[in-house]
Design a protein around this motif. Structure first.
Motif, PDB file in Angstrom:
ATOM      1  N   GLY A  75       0.824  -1.210   0.000  1.00 37.53           N
ATOM      2  CA  GLY A  75       0.000   0.000   0.000  1.00 37.53           C
ATOM      3  C   GLY A  75       0.855   1.255   0.000  1.00 37.53           C
ATOM      4  O   GLY A  75       0.560   2.226  -0.708  1.00 37.53           O
ATOM      5  N   GLY A  76       1.927   1.272   0.783  1.00 35.41           N
ATOM      6  CA  GLY A  76       2.842   2.417   0.787  1.00 35.41           C
ATOM      7  C   GLY A  76       3.532   2.588  -0.541  1.00 35.41           C
ATOM      8  O   GLY A  76       3.693   3.719  -1.035  1.00 35.41           O
ATOM      9  N   LEU A  77       3.942   1.497  -1.158  1.00 30.88           N
ATOM     10  CA  LEU A  77       4.576   1.574  -2.474  1.00 30.88           C
ATOM     11  C   LEU A  77       3.585   2.071  -3.525  1.00 30.88           C
ATOM     12  O   LEU A  77       3.928   2.904  -4.370  1.00 30.88           O
ATOM     13  CB  LEU A  77       5.118   0.195  -2.864  1.00 30.88           C
ATOM     14  CG  LEU A  77       5.829   0.102  -4.207  1.00 30.88           C
ATOM     15  CD1 LEU A  77       7.091   0.949  -4.197  1.00 30.88           C
ATOM     16  CD2 LEU A  77       6.135  -1.344  -4.533  1.00 30.88           C
ATOM     17  N   GLY A  78       2.363   1.581  -3.463  1.00 28.22           N
ATOM     18  CA  GLY A  78       1.333   2.047  -4.404  1.00 28.22           C
ATOM     19  C   GLY A  78       1.037   3.531  -4.226  1.00 28.22           C
ATOM     20  O   GLY A  78       0.855   4.259  -5.201  1.00 28.22           O
ATOM     21  N   LEU A  79       1.004   3.998  -2.979  1.00 27.60           N
ATOM     22  CA  LEU A  79       0.777   5.414  -2.704  1.00 27.60           C
ATOM     23  C   LEU A  79       1.920   6.268  -3.262  1.00 27.60           C
ATOM     24  O   LEU A  79       1.675   7.322  -3.857  1.00 27.60           O
ATOM     25  CB  LEU A  79       0.625   5.635  -1.201  1.00 27.60           C
ATOM     26  CG  LEU A  79       0.320   7.057  -0.748  1.00 27.60           C
ATOM     27  CD1 LEU A  79      -1.059   7.485  -1.248  1.00 27.60           C
ATOM     28  CD2 LEU A  79       0.395   7.149   0.759  1.00 27.60           C
ATOM     29  N   CYS A  80       3.145   5.811  -3.100  1.00 27.64           N
ATOM     30  CA  CYS A  80       4.300   6.544  -3.641  1.00 27.64           C
ATOM     31  C   CYS A  80       4.238   6.616  -5.166  1.00 27.64           C
ATOM     32  O   CYS A  80       4.498   7.675  -5.755  1.00 27.64           O
ATOM     33  CB  CYS A  80       5.604   5.891  -3.204  1.00 27.64           C
ATOM     34  SG  CYS A  80       5.972   6.111  -1.465  1.00 27.64           S
ATOM     35  N   ILE A  81       3.906   5.506  -5.800  1.00 27.29           N
ATOM     36  CA  ILE A  81       3.812   5.498  -7.267  1.00 27.29           C
ATOM     37  C   ILE A  81       2.693   6.415  -7.727  1.00 27.29           C
ATOM     38  O   ILE A  81       2.841   7.168  -8.700  1.00 27.29           O
ATOM     39  CB  ILE A  81       3.614   4.057  -7.775  1.00 27.29           C
ATOM     40  CG1 ILE A  81       4.890   3.252  -7.545  1.00 27.29           C
ATOM     41  CG2 ILE A  81       3.228   4.035  -9.251  1.00 27.29           C
ATOM     42  CD1 ILE A  81       4.770   1.781  -7.852  1.00 27.29           C
ATOM     43  N   TRP A  82       1.553   6.409  -7.052  1.00 31.04           N
ATOM     44  CA  TRP A  82       0.434   7.271  -7.422  1.00 31.04           C
ATOM     45  C   TRP A  82       0.816   8.745  -7.284  1.00 31.04           C
ATOM     46  O   TRP A  82       0.518   9.555  -8.146  1.00 31.04           O
ATOM     47  CB  TRP A  82      -0.776   6.940  -6.540  1.00 31.04           C
ATOM     48  CG  TRP A  82      -1.975   7.785  -6.821  1.00 31.04           C
ATOM     49  CD1 TRP A  82      -2.728   7.784  -7.944  1.00 31.04           C
ATOM     50  CD2 TRP A  82      -2.531   8.773  -5.953  1.00 31.04           C
ATOM     51  NE1 TRP A  82      -3.736   8.703  -7.830  1.00 31.04           N
ATOM     52  CE2 TRP A  82      -3.637   9.324  -6.614  1.00 31.04           C
ATOM     53  CE3 TRP A  82      -2.214   9.229  -4.681  1.00 31.04           C
ATOM     54  CZ2 TRP A  82      -4.414  10.324  -6.037  1.00 31.04           C
ATOM     55  CZ3 TRP A  82      -2.991  10.202  -4.125  1.00 31.04           C
ATOM     56  CH2 TRP A  82      -4.074  10.742  -4.797  1.00 31.04           C
ATOM     57  N   LEU A  83       1.499   9.109  -6.175  1.00 35.37           N
ATOM     58  CA  LEU A  83       1.927  10.490  -5.991  1.00 35.37           C
ATOM     59  C   LEU A  83       2.961  10.912  -7.034  1.00 35.37           C
ATOM     60  O   LEU A  83       2.916  12.045  -7.542  1.00 35.37           O
ATOM     61  CB  LEU A  83       2.499  10.681  -4.585  1.00 35.37           C
ATOM     62  CG  LEU A  83       1.483  10.696  -3.449  1.00 35.37           C
ATOM     63  CD1 LEU A  83       2.189  10.740  -2.107  1.00 35.37           C
ATOM     64  CD2 LEU A  83       0.537  11.859  -3.582  1.00 35.37           C
ATOM     65  N   LEU A  84       3.856  10.031  -7.388  1.00 39.46           N
ATOM     66  CA  LEU A  84       4.848  10.357  -8.419  1.00 39.46           C
ATOM     67  C   LEU A  84       4.202  10.543  -9.782  1.00 39.46           C
ATOM     68  O   LEU A  84       4.618  11.426 -10.554  1.00 39.46           O
ATOM     69  CB  LEU A  84       5.924   9.264  -8.493  1.00 39.46           C
ATOM     70  CG  LEU A  84       6.958   9.283  -7.369  1.00 39.46           C
ATOM     71  CD1 LEU A  84       7.865   8.074  -7.473  1.00 39.46           C
ATOM     72  CD2 LEU A  84       7.769  10.559  -7.423  1.00 39.46           C
ATOM     73  N   THR A  85       3.193   9.735 -10.102  1.00 44.30           N
ATOM     74  CA  THR A  85       2.518   9.928 -11.387  1.00 44.30           C
ATOM     75  C   THR A  85       1.735  11.239 -11.411  1.00 44.30           C
ATOM     76  O   THR A  85       1.622  11.859 -12.472  1.00 44.30           O
ATOM     77  CB  THR A  85       1.575   8.747 -11.695  1.00 44.30           C
ATOM     78  OG1 THR A  85       0.648   8.605 -10.629  1.00 44.30           O
ATOM     79  CG2 THR A  85       2.351   7.477 -11.918  1.00 44.30           C
ATOM     80  N   LEU A  86       1.189  11.648 -10.271  1.00 39.33           N
ATOM     81  CA  LEU A  86       0.494  12.947 -10.222  1.00 39.33           C
ATOM     82  C   LEU A  86       1.467  14.101 -10.379  1.00 39.33           C
ATOM     83  O   LEU A  86       1.169  15.086 -11.061  1.00 39.33           O
ATOM     84  CB  LEU A  86      -0.267  13.086  -8.903  1.00 39.33           C
ATOM     85  CG  LEU A  86      -1.559  12.299  -8.759  1.00 39.33           C
ATOM     86  CD1 LEU A  86      -2.150  12.536  -7.372  1.00 39.33           C
ATOM     87  CD2 LEU A  86      -2.545  12.682  -9.821  1.00 39.33           C
ATOM     88  N   LEU A  87       2.618  14.017  -9.743  1.00 41.70           N
ATOM     89  CA  LEU A  87       3.597  15.109  -9.801  1.00 41.70           C
ATOM     90  C   LEU A  87       4.308  15.190 -11.138  1.00 41.70           C
ATOM     91  O   LEU A  87       4.612  16.298 -11.622  1.00 41.70           O
ATOM     92  CB  LEU A  87       4.623  14.934  -8.676  1.00 41.70           C
ATOM     93  CG  LEU A  87       4.121  15.145  -7.264  1.00 41.70           C
ATOM     94  CD1 LEU A  87       5.201  14.786  -6.274  1.00 41.70           C
ATOM     95  CD2 LEU A  87       3.693  16.597  -7.071  1.00 41.70           C
ATOM     96  N   LEU A  88       4.586  14.087 -11.764  1.00 39.51           N
ATOM     97  CA  LEU A  88       5.374  14.078 -12.993  1.00 39.51           C
ATOM     98  C   LEU A  88       4.535  14.072 -14.248  1.00 39.51           C
ATOM     99  O   LEU A  88       5.076  14.088 -15.343  1.00 39.51           O
ATOM    100  CB  LEU A  88       6.314  12.879 -12.983  1.00 39.51           C
ATOM    101  CG  LEU A  88       7.335  12.838 -11.846  1.00 39.51           C
ATOM    102  CD1 LEU A  88       8.127  11.561 -11.896  1.00 39.51           C
ATOM    103  CD2 LEU A  88       8.247  14.045 -11.890  1.00 39.51           C
ATOM    104  N   HIS A  89       3.252  14.075 -14.153  1.00 41.06           N
ATOM    105  CA  HIS A  89       2.395  14.048 -15.329  1.00 41.06           C
ATOM    106  C   HIS A  89       2.121  15.417 -15.866  1.00 41.06           C
ATOM    107  O   HIS A  89       1.918  16.407 -15.498  1.00 41.06           O
ATOM    108  CB  HIS A  89       1.092  13.313 -15.024  1.00 41.06           C
ATOM    109  CG  HIS A  89       0.288  13.063 -16.245  1.00 41.06           C
ATOM    110  ND1 HIS A  89      -0.885  13.679 -16.488  1.00 41.06           N
ATOM    111  CD2 HIS A  89       0.506  12.273 -17.316  1.00 41.06           C
ATOM    112  CE1 HIS A  89      -1.374  13.282 -17.639  1.00 41.06           C
ATOM    113  NE2 HIS A  89      -0.529  12.414 -18.151  1.00 41.06           N
TER     114      HIS A  89
END
Length: 89
Positions: A75-89
């Motif tokens: 869940g923590g890894l998924g949250l990090c990936i989701w936040l990175l996709t929001l920031l880098l998109h």
């Protein structure tokens, strides 16, 4: 520092008794002599074997605990990936 060399004298005291310790083996998991001595049950330390139901309960409890920890990490890894996709998109 002084140039005088003081004579060291052993007073015979034991700081820590290391006679019961063995060196761990480099290869394999062969137990040493002192570990075998520790595993011998004494008269008052008898532990009856677990029943089949107790073993299954123990196994399922450990599996539930490990799955809970794994889900928290995923869940923590998924949250990090989701936040990175929001920031880098």
């Amino acid at each position: 520092m002084s140039d005088q060399h003081k004579e060291w004298e052993d007073d015979g005291r034991t700081v820590a008794d290391m006679s019961g310790l063995d060196r761990s083996p480099l290869f394999g998991h062969k137990e040493g002599v002192s570990q075998k001595k520790r595993q011998e049950p004494s008269d008052g330390d008898y532990v009856p074997p677990l029943s089949r139901g107790d073993r299954w309960a123990f196994l399922l409890g450990t599996m539930k605990a490990s799955l809970l920890i794994a889900l928290a990490f995923l869940g923590g890894l998924g949250l990090c990936i989701w936040l990175l996709t929001l920031l880098l998109h």
